[in-house]
Design a protein around this motif. Structure first.
Motif: not given
Length: 290
Positions: A138-143, A146-150, A238-246
């Motif tokens: 999951i962590t590698r997928s999120l990383k 952010t890099l635009g890697n499919k 944050k890099n993905l512009k996804f808010g971290i608060k509900i």
């Protein structure tokens, strides 16, 4: 002969219940909330699940989550017969998945399956040993996202599949118990964004739980659980512009928070929390996450 579910967790869960009622058309719906009350399945058909999201784990789960529209909370319909005869993980089914409204919330749900399952009172050694693999994927997928890697799609599917096994065998905790009792909110957003405060509370209350989280973090290349959560929530999201608060995703009625926390103490998951949490402690987790 075959019931085939192609979709996200809600589609797969809904199909499970539709299949159960197809096989047992006279079943008393009031008994759905009683775990293992459904009669045996596969008298008429077998079941295939093909997820189009990466997170719910419904393709590995003995439960189906439904919403009681009368009271607004979610509940689980549970039978091991819901485990599919065949689960299909096809990266092509996720190719056009919306990133911030579907993909990331479902991946955060998978992360919460793994990290809550790690410390649950119910421990299956096979499932617990999958936690590091699930979290790594999951962590590698999120990383990669952010890099635009499919490559992120395959990693996300595998990680969420492992996480589904974990939550099915080890069960989950407060983030899910709260999420089940908050109406009108995306399940993955709720569980994923309640998770950091949940883990923080666990670590404050029980040093053994903190050690478990730190050991896991060490095994995947982080100094401790705080460093891991900081990278996920304050760097990657944050890099993905996804808010971290509900509150950045859904506006809730703050006056209802006390009721949500109280209902969470009555959720069937509450008895499996690794440490006892009062209504007021659950309320603080919710407030801190909002």
């Amino acid at each position: 002969d075959w019931i085939v579910a192609i979709g996200g967790g809600s589609i797969i869960d809904g199909t499970k219940v539709a299949w159960a009622l197809y096989e047992n058309p006279n079943f008393d719906l009031e008994k759905l909330k009683i775990p293992f009350s459904l009669p045996q399945l596969r008298k008429k058909a077998k079941f295939v699940a093909a997820p189009t999201t990466a997170g719910t784990g419904s393709e590995t789960s003995s439960s189906a989550i439904l919403t009681d529209i009368k009271v607004g909370n979610r509940f689980a319909v549970v039978t091991h017969d819901f485990l599919p005869d065949l689960a299909i993980l096809d990266i092509n089914l996720l190719e056009n998945i919306p990133q911030n409204t579907v993909l990331i919330p479902s991946m955060l749900d998978a992360l919460s399956h793994s990290l809550e399952g790690l410390v649950s009172k119910v421990q299956n050694k096979f499932a617990t040993n999958l936690v590091s693999l699930a979290v790594q994927n999951i962590t590698r997928s999120l990383k990669n996202l952010t890099l635009g890697n499919k490559n992120y799609i395959e990693m996300a599917l595998i990680g969420s599949f492992y996480a589904g096994i974990i939550q099915n065998l080890n069960l989950v905790g407060p983030a899910h118990a709260l999420a089940h009792n908050i109406p009108k909110i995306h399940h993955g957003i709720a569980t994923g964004l309640l998770l950091p405060s949940t883990i923080e509370y666990f670590c404050k209350k029980d040093k053994l739980l903190q050690e478990k989280y730190n050991d896991l973090s060490n095994s995947i290349g982080y100094n401790n659980i705080n460093d891991f959560l900081t990278e996920i929530y304050h760097v990657i999201l944050k890099n993905l512009k996804f808010g971290i608060k509900i509150s950045e995703h859904t506006k809730l009625n703050i006056r209802e928070f006390d009721k949500y926390a109280n209902n969470a103490t009555k959720d069937m998951l509450a008895k499996y929390f690794p440490t006892d949490l009062t209504k007021d402690e659950l309320l603080l987790i919710l407030r801190n996450s909002y």
